[in-house]
Design a protein around this motif. Structure first.
Motif, PDB file in Angstrom:
ATOM      1  N   SER A   1       0.695  -1.114   0.039  1.00  0.00           N
ATOM      2  CA  SER A   1      -0.156   0.048   0.108  1.00  0.00           C
ATOM      3  C   SER A   1       0.788   1.225  -0.102  1.00  0.00           C
TER       4      SER A   1
ATOM      5  N   THR B   1      -0.120   3.649   1.356  1.00  0.00           N
ATOM      6  CA  THR B   1      -0.306   4.126   2.946  1.00  0.00           C
ATOM      7  C   THR B   1       1.183   4.140   3.661  1.00  0.00           C
TER       8      THR B   1
ATOM      9  N   GLU C   1      -3.877  -3.638   4.555  1.00  0.00           N
ATOM     10  CA  GLU C   1      -4.336  -2.725   3.441  1.00  0.00           C
ATOM     11  C   GLU C   1      -4.653  -3.510   2.068  1.00  0.00           C
TER      12      GLU C   1
ATOM     13  N   HIS D   1      -7.498  -5.827   2.412  1.00  0.00           N
ATOM     14  CA  HIS D   1      -8.682  -4.814   2.297  1.00  0.00           C
ATOM     15  C   HIS D   1      -9.053  -4.743   0.855  1.00  0.00           C
TER      16      HIS D   1
ATOM     17  N   GLN E   1      -5.784  -1.263  10.127  1.00  0.00           N
ATOM     18  CA  GLN E   1      -5.326  -0.011   9.582  1.00  0.00           C
ATOM     19  C   GLN E   1      -6.308   0.805   9.307  1.00  0.00           C
TER      20      GLN E   1
ATOM     21  N   SER F   1      -8.970   1.060   6.997  1.00  0.00           N
ATOM     22  CA  SER F   1      -9.547   1.214   5.771  1.00  0.00           C
ATOM     23  C   SER F   1     -10.913   0.956   5.724  1.00  0.00           C
TER      24      SER F   1
END
Length: 352
Positions: free
Chosen positions: A30, A32, A71, A74, A107, A109
């Motif tokens: 990710s 992120t 992530e 997800h 996390q 999301s």
């Protein structure tokens, strides 16, 4: 798209490949950026950070590498249910929910996406560690808390969500969690849980007994049983939710390819992401359980790394068409009318 539990057709082009998928797991990470400074407490063991003060609090790490795995996972779940009007969950909560709780938010999301989708709702994400986020919608809140303690939220929830919580609690803990969830929901409110089966399978016999992946899940199930935190949550959650008093129970089962070997384009993309999910999460899944409860004796850190190198080689082989099952369960708390109808029957059954 094929039914999610049908045998997955293999893309014939993959039979011609003699080496790996040509994917770098780093490419799937990710964008992120984890904020390491947000994790104020915890312990470091075998190079991984665990958000716990006791060694038996939780077996999974809460560090940057694991957040990246969360992530990717997800995104994989969103692709898996791309054909749904709402790929985030199944529970029919209506268009204007007021309060939503995401337990084990990781996390964050899922909670952020749901807050964006339902601006009328206050979405709370709770976990034992703070998520690595620097921005969130104004209607999304993150809290650090132990959900096995008495809940103190004042407003009842319309919807309570959980995903990938396997091994999080001992059996008594799960019983208490579902009870508190039931009590905290509005009458008519919904609970939903999505869990993976940690075992790996193939429909076409390409996963063989000599492969490390063949016995992967059964070994970790045995490790988790010794740790007192079963990884069979996908098998027990439906009955436990029913026992807590929920009604109108639904269940959907999936097969998730590990790698982009499926012919179906959506399953191919989901498999691509699941391959990245596995590569990012492998060490976090394995390290604590094997170094504490490995068989026949606890393993060393070095032994775990050697084992995982073999597993990664198998994951990247186009000749192994492995998949991982998953279960989704959603159920409703009875309405006031249903509860009132039930009450006289209970009194009649218990009267002398």
């Amino acid at each position: 798209m094929a039914e999610k539990m049908d045998q997955i057709a293999v893309d014939p082009d993959f039979y011609a490949m003699s080496t790996g998928y040509g994917m770098d797991p780093q490419d799937l990470q990710s964008d992120t950026t984890s904020l390491a400074s947000a994790i104020a407490r915890g312990r470091v063991e075998n190079g991984r950070r665990y958000q716990a003060t006791k060694e038996d609090d939780y077996w999974g790490p809460s560090d940057e590498q694991q957040f990246e795995a969360f992530e990717i996972g997800h995104m994989m779940f969103l692709v898996l249910d791309h054909d749904q009007l709402n790929p985030l969950f199944r529970a029919p909560i209506g268009d204007s929910p007021k309060n939503i709780l995401d337990i084990g938010t990781g996390q964050g999301s899922w909670a952020i996406d749901v807050a964006d989708r339902y601006p009328s709702a206050t979405v709370r994400g709770v976990d034992i560690f703070p998520p690595p986020v620097s921005w969130m919608p104004p209607n999304c809140l993150f809290e650090v808390d132990d959900v096995l303690r008495e809940w103190t939220w004042r407003e009842p929830f319309d919807f309570i969500h959980m995903r990938l919580m396997y091994g999080a609690f001992p059996p008594d803990g799960w019983h208490e969690l579902y009870k508190q969830a039931y009590d905290a929901l509005e009458p008519g409110g919904w609970i939903e849980q999505m869990e993976l089966d940690v075992r790996v399978y193939s429909d076409d016999g390409t996963l063989k007994k000599e492969h490390q992946l063949y016995g992967w899940g059964d070994m970790f199930i045995r490790c988790s049983e010794r740790a007192g935190r079963s990884l069979r949550t996908h098998e027990t959650m439906r009955s436990a939710i029913e026992e807590a008093g929920f009604v109108d129970v639904h269940e959907e089962k999936y097969k998730i390819p590990i790698g982009p070997w499926a012919r179906d384009n959506a399953l191919k993309e989901a498999g691509h992401l699941q391959y990245g999910h596995w590569n990012a999460a492998l060490e976090g899944w394995a390290m604590w359980l094997l170094t504490h409860f490995g068989e026949p004796v606890p393993w060393s850190k070095e032994e775990v790394h050697v084992f995982l190198a073999k597993v990664r080689t198998e994951l990247s082989s186009p000749h192994i068409h492995a998949y991982e099952p998953a279960n989704r369960v959603w159920a409703r708390k009875p309405t006031k009318e249903e509860l009132e109808e039930k009450e006289p029957n209970i009194k009649a059954e218990t009267s002398p």
